[in-house]
Design an enzyme around this catalytic site. Structure first.
Site, PDB file in Angstrom:
ATOM      1  N   ASP A 286       5.020  -0.637   3.137  1.00 43.06           N
ATOM      2  CA  ASP A 286       4.143   0.372   2.527  1.00 43.06           C
ATOM      3  C   ASP A 286       3.052   0.841   3.501  1.00 43.06           C
ATOM      4  O   ASP A 286       2.341   1.791   3.228  1.00 43.06           O
ATOM      5  CB  ASP A 286       3.516  -0.195   1.247  1.00 43.06           C
ATOM      6  CG  ASP A 286       2.967   0.897   0.345  1.00 43.06           C
ATOM      7  OD1 ASP A 286       3.260   2.080   0.612  1.00 43.06           O
ATOM      8  OD2 ASP A 286       2.255   0.556  -0.622  1.00 43.06           O
TER       9      ASP A 286
ATOM     10  N   LYS B 268       0.225  13.393   9.074  1.00 42.57           N
ATOM     11  CA  LYS B 268       1.159  12.472   8.403  1.00 42.57           C
ATOM     12  C   LYS B 268       1.925  13.275   7.353  1.00 42.57           C
ATOM     13  O   LYS B 268       1.334  13.833   6.432  1.00 42.57           O
ATOM     14  CB  LYS B 268       0.389  11.323   7.735  1.00 42.57           C
ATOM     15  CG  LYS B 268       1.254  10.436   6.818  1.00 42.57           C
ATOM     16  CD  LYS B 268       0.470   9.270   6.202  1.00 42.57           C
ATOM     17  CE  LYS B 268       1.313   8.494   5.185  1.00 42.57           C
ATOM     18  NZ  LYS B 268       0.585   7.385   4.543  1.00 42.57           N
TER      19      LYS B 268
ATOM     20  N   ARG C  36       1.122   4.692   9.573  1.00 42.91           N
ATOM     21  CA  ARG C  36       0.753   4.375  10.958  1.00 42.91           C
ATOM     22  C   ARG C  36       1.980   4.265  11.847  1.00 42.91           C
ATOM     23  O   ARG C  36       1.906   4.515  13.046  1.00 42.91           O
ATOM     24  CB  ARG C  36      -0.109   3.097  10.975  1.00 42.91           C
ATOM     25  CG  ARG C  36       0.589   1.858  10.529  1.00 42.91           C
ATOM     26  CD  ARG C  36      -0.377   0.736  10.131  1.00 42.91           C
ATOM     27  NE  ARG C  36      -0.944   0.953   8.802  1.00 42.91           N
ATOM     28  CZ  ARG C  36      -1.845   0.167   8.229  1.00 42.91           C
ATOM     29  NH1 ARG C  36      -2.318  -0.889   8.880  1.00 42.91           N
ATOM     30  NH2 ARG C  36      -2.301   0.436   7.018  1.00 42.91           N
TER      31      ARG C  36
ATOM     32  N   ASP D  83       1.451  12.423  -0.137  1.00 44.13           N
ATOM     33  CA  ASP D  83       1.359  11.671   1.113  1.00 44.13           C
ATOM     34  C   ASP D  83       1.736  12.505   2.346  1.00 44.13           C
ATOM     35  O   ASP D  83       1.748  11.996   3.462  1.00 44.13           O
ATOM     36  CB  ASP D  83       2.222  10.404   1.021  1.00 44.13           C
ATOM     37  CG  ASP D  83       1.603   9.221   1.762  1.00 44.13           C
ATOM     38  OD1 ASP D  83       0.393   9.270   2.027  1.00 44.13           O
ATOM     39  OD2 ASP D  83       2.344   8.272   2.067  1.00 44.13           O
TER      40      ASP D  83
ATOM     41  N   GLU E 192       3.446   2.540   6.112  1.00 39.19           N
ATOM     42  CA  GLU E 192       4.412   3.336   6.881  1.00 39.19           C
ATOM     43  C   GLU E 192       3.770   4.472   7.665  1.00 39.19           C
ATOM     44  O   GLU E 192       4.322   4.908   8.677  1.00 39.19           O
ATOM     45  CB  GLU E 192       5.487   3.906   5.936  1.00 39.19           C
ATOM     46  CG  GLU E 192       5.105   5.201   5.192  1.00 39.19           C
ATOM     47  CD  GLU E 192       3.913   5.063   4.255  1.00 39.19           C
ATOM     48  OE1 GLU E 192       3.616   3.924   3.842  1.00 39.19           O
ATOM     49  OE2 GLU E 192       3.267   6.076   3.950  1.00 39.19           O
TER      50      GLU E 192
ATOM     51  N   ASP F 253       5.995   8.601  -0.834  1.00 44.17           N
ATOM     52  CA  ASP F 253       5.779   7.212  -0.425  1.00 44.17           C
ATOM     53  C   ASP F 253       6.000   6.268  -1.602  1.00 44.17           C
ATOM     54  O   ASP F 253       5.102   6.021  -2.402  1.00 44.17           O
ATOM     55  CB  ASP F 253       4.349   7.042   0.124  1.00 44.17           C
ATOM     56  CG  ASP F 253       4.080   5.632   0.635  1.00 44.17           C
ATOM     57  OD1 ASP F 253       5.052   4.853   0.753  1.00 44.17           O
ATOM     58  OD2 ASP F 253       2.904   5.323   0.922  1.00 44.17           O
TER      59      ASP F 253
ATOM     60  N   LYS G 208       5.771   0.213  -4.481  1.00 44.23           N
ATOM     61  CA  LYS G 208       4.482   0.383  -5.160  1.00 44.23           C
ATOM     62  C   LYS G 208       4.649   0.171  -6.660  1.00 44.23           C
ATOM     63  O   LYS G 208       5.737   0.411  -7.200  1.00 44.23           O
ATOM     64  CB  LYS G 208       3.968   1.808  -4.937  1.00 44.23           C
ATOM     65  CG  LYS G 208       3.433   2.075  -3.548  1.00 44.23           C
ATOM     66  CD  LYS G 208       2.916   3.502  -3.444  1.00 44.23           C
ATOM     67  CE  LYS G 208       2.437   3.806  -2.043  1.00 44.23           C
ATOM     68  NZ  LYS G 208       1.231   3.058  -1.666  1.00 44.23           N
TER      69      LYS G 208
HETATM   70  N1  BES Z   1       0.050   6.535   1.313  1.00 43.26           N
HETATM   71  C1  BES Z   1      -0.601   5.293   1.152  1.00 43.26           C
HETATM   72  C2  BES Z   1      -2.109   5.418   1.044  1.00 43.26           C
HETATM   73  C3  BES Z   1      -2.630   6.196  -0.133  1.00 43.26           C
HETATM   74  C4  BES Z   1      -3.145   5.539  -1.228  1.00 43.26           C
HETATM   75  C5  BES Z   1      -2.662   7.581  -0.123  1.00 43.26           C
HETATM   76  C6  BES Z   1      -3.658   6.251  -2.291  1.00 43.26           C
HETATM   77  C7  BES Z   1      -3.175   8.298  -1.181  1.00 43.26           C
HETATM   78  C8  BES Z   1      -3.683   7.630  -2.262  1.00 43.26           C
HETATM   79  C9  BES Z   1      -0.287   4.382   2.349  1.00 43.26           C
HETATM   80  O1  BES Z   1       0.954   4.587   2.933  1.00 43.26           O
HETATM   81  C10 BES Z   1      -0.292   2.977   1.856  1.00 43.26           C
HETATM   82  O2  BES Z   1       0.524   2.667   1.050  1.00 43.26           O
HETATM   83  N2  BES Z   1      -1.224   2.178   2.364  1.00 43.26           N
HETATM   84  C11 BES Z   1      -1.330   0.821   2.000  1.00 43.26           C
HETATM   85  C12 BES Z   1      -1.501   0.018   3.257  1.00 43.26           C
HETATM   86  C13 BES Z   1      -1.332  -1.468   3.070  1.00 43.26           C
HETATM   87  C14 BES Z   1       0.075  -1.807   2.669  1.00 43.26           C
HETATM   88  C15 BES Z   1      -1.686  -2.175   4.371  1.00 43.26           C
HETATM   89  C16 BES Z   1      -2.531   0.667   1.081  1.00 43.26           C
HETATM   90  O3  BES Z   1      -3.517   1.349   1.281  1.00 43.26           O
HETATM   91  O4  BES Z   1      -2.429  -0.104   0.137  1.00 43.26           O
HETATM   92 ZN    ZN Z   2       1.747   6.461   2.726  1.00 42.62          ZN
HETATM   93 MN    MN Z   3       2.484   3.495   1.958  1.00 40.26          MN
END
Ligand code: BES
Ligand code: ZN
Ligand code: MN
Length: 484
Positions: A334, A252, A338, A275, A336, A257, A264
């Protein structure tokens, strides 16, 4: 920092700091043990004691570092102890440093030397690219490390392997530590091309136009609102053959992000330059594998985009057609990672791989489940998962396996499209893996969620610093070396 193997008696060799890694209860040379009270150093894990030479021994200083109970010492004990030692050498500005071990352990010469080389290299890692007013304390470097060993052949082999792997880890750490304004998808592509050139590996970077022509709908949807165009990167080491497995390794590469329209909160957003850690793991692994000349066919695939809000950003509720033809309902912009990985995982099919493995900072939920102490593992194939777990133990980059039961795979089905990219909070890490698995076809597939292990806010190992860890490179090298 250069490494040399020595066979002589360490106490008769000159050095600025002689580091003695000592098993608990091991008998130290009298010249040393007479210089301190027995209670001050027993060799228990992480204990240290600094002694000065005073003319009785050749090294200017001697640092005792405890390894703990001999039966419990493993390679990571050496990696940590060497990092502790080298940090002390930096503090004392010792340019010539030596390592020796006293006491019985189950770790063989080659593994011990490799772990010491790794610990010393990672322990002296610093990221100073953006500092302009450095004091010389911060820039001092150890020039030479001597490792004392009775088996020069094995020790040299261990050091050489360790340094090859470290080149990969450091490449990964440096890329992740740099700000997102510098490490854009374009830059990640350039890094891949440079790596290809360095090692004669086939490297291809697809730009926006090619992504559009070829139908990379997931990557385009995520990268749409950024001025930094998305990229898809292909690295191919080795070639298909009867003897060697073909492994597709996917990363990835979200250069930043922001969350997109589902933006966020401000508090944690700065950390989101990390990310693209999965893509750094892919590049780092390629670097190490090329140096080690491993007999495999390794395809590295990186999906890279910047997730930004904007008037042309993908909206919650939009439906995108992925490379596979499957449609994805975007319920949360968010989620993204996947969406871009869906394209990469589908692309991997064309290599008819023995396994598809991805590394991704995919979910915040994995931190809630495991803390910083393990990477989440999700797999459709138990034999593959077991190989990864073994490699995780061997490299001390632990993984912990979660289930991918059919019930979870049901959860990602959408009412109006084929799949949806968000299913809410329950089992958040598992459902993200279930989403990815929907694009893996019948190929053995494993997903590694490194969201909690790619970045160390507070270091947990002596060889970590605040910042990128380079996680996954050591583990993947172990995995690929052991693959049958
Ligand atoms: N890049 C984030 C996940 C992340 C969180 C990486 C903390 C490193 C540290 C990912 O893209 C994300 O935002 N995931 C969301 C998914 C949700 C919206 C279903 C999450 O984990 O909140
Ligand atoms: Zn992300
Ligand atoms: Mn995200």
């Amino acid at each position: 920092m250069k490494f040399n193997i020595k066979t002589d008696n360490l106490l008769e060799e000159k050095s600025d700091l002689a580091i003695i890694l000592s098993v608990k209860g091991a008998e130290l040379p009298e010249k040393l043990s007479e210089r301190f009270l027995a209670d001050d150093f027993s060799g228990k894990a992480k204990q240290t004691l600094l002694l000065y030479g005073h003319g009785t021994v050749s090294p200017a200083r001697v640092l005792l570092v405890g390894l703990g109970e001999g039966s419990k010492v493993d390679t990571d004990t050496f990696r940590n102890a060497a990092a502790l030692g080298i940090k002390e050498a930096l503090r004392l500005k010792g340019a010539l440093v030596s390592f020796t071990t006293i006491g019985e352990t189950g770790v063989d010469e080659q593994a011990r030397s490799q772990a010491i080389a790794e610990g010393a290299t990672l322990g002296s890692y610093r990221f100073l690219d953006y500092k302009t007013d450095l004091e010389d304390d911060a820039t001092f470097e150890v020039k030479e490390v001597q490792i004392f060993s009775q088996d020069v052949g094995k020790a040299e082999k261990g050091v050489a392997e360790g340094l090859a792997v470290m080149a990969g880890v450091i490449l990964a750490r440096n890329l992740v530590n740099k700000p997102a304004a510098e490490v854009t998808p374009t830059r990640i592509g350039e890094e891949a091309l440079a790596l290809g050139k360095r090692h004669g590996i086939k490297a291809t970077v697809l730009g926006l136009k090619e992504l559009q022509e070829q139908g990379f709908g997931g990557i385009i949807a995520v990268g749409k609102a950024s001025a930094n165009e998305p990229r898809f990167i292909i690295l191919e080491y080795g070639e298909p053959s009867e003897e060697a497995p073909t492994i597709a390794l996917i990363g990835k590469g979200i250069s930043f992000d922001s969350g997109g329209l589902d933006i966020k909160p401000a508090g944690n957003m700065a950390a989101m330059k990390c990310d693209m850690s999965g893509s750094a793991t892919v590049l780092g692994t390629m670097e190490a594998v090329a140096r080690l000349k491993l007999p495999i066919h390794l395809v590295g695939l990186i999906a890279s985009a910047e997730n930004m809000p904007g008037s042309n950003a993908t909206r919650p509720g939009d439906i995108v057609k992925s490379l596979s033809g499957k449609t994805i309902e975007i319920l949360n912009t968010d989620a993204e990672g996947r969406v871009i990985l869906a394209d990469a995982i589908h692309y991997a099919h064309r290599y008819n791989p023995d396994a598809i493995i991805d590394f991704a900072t995919l979910t915040g939920a994995i931190l809630i489940a495991l803390g910083n102490h393990a990477t989440g593992l999700f797999s459709t194939d138990q034999a593959l998962a077991d190989k990864i777990k073994t490699a995780g133990e061997k490299s001390a980059e632990r993984v912990w396996e979660f289930p991918l039961w059919p019930e979870y795979r049901e959860m990602v089905k959408s009412d109006i499209a084929d799949v949806k990219n968000s299913t809410g909070r329950p089992a958040g890490s598992i459902t993200s893996a279930a989403f990815l698995a929907a694009f893996a076809g019948d190929y053995p597939f494993a997903h590694l969620d490194i969201a909690a292990t790619a970045w160390a806010e507070t270091p947990i190992k002596a060889y970590h610093y605040k910042g990128a860890t380079g996680v996954g490179v050591r583990m993947m090298v172990e995995f690929l070396k052991g693959y049958k």
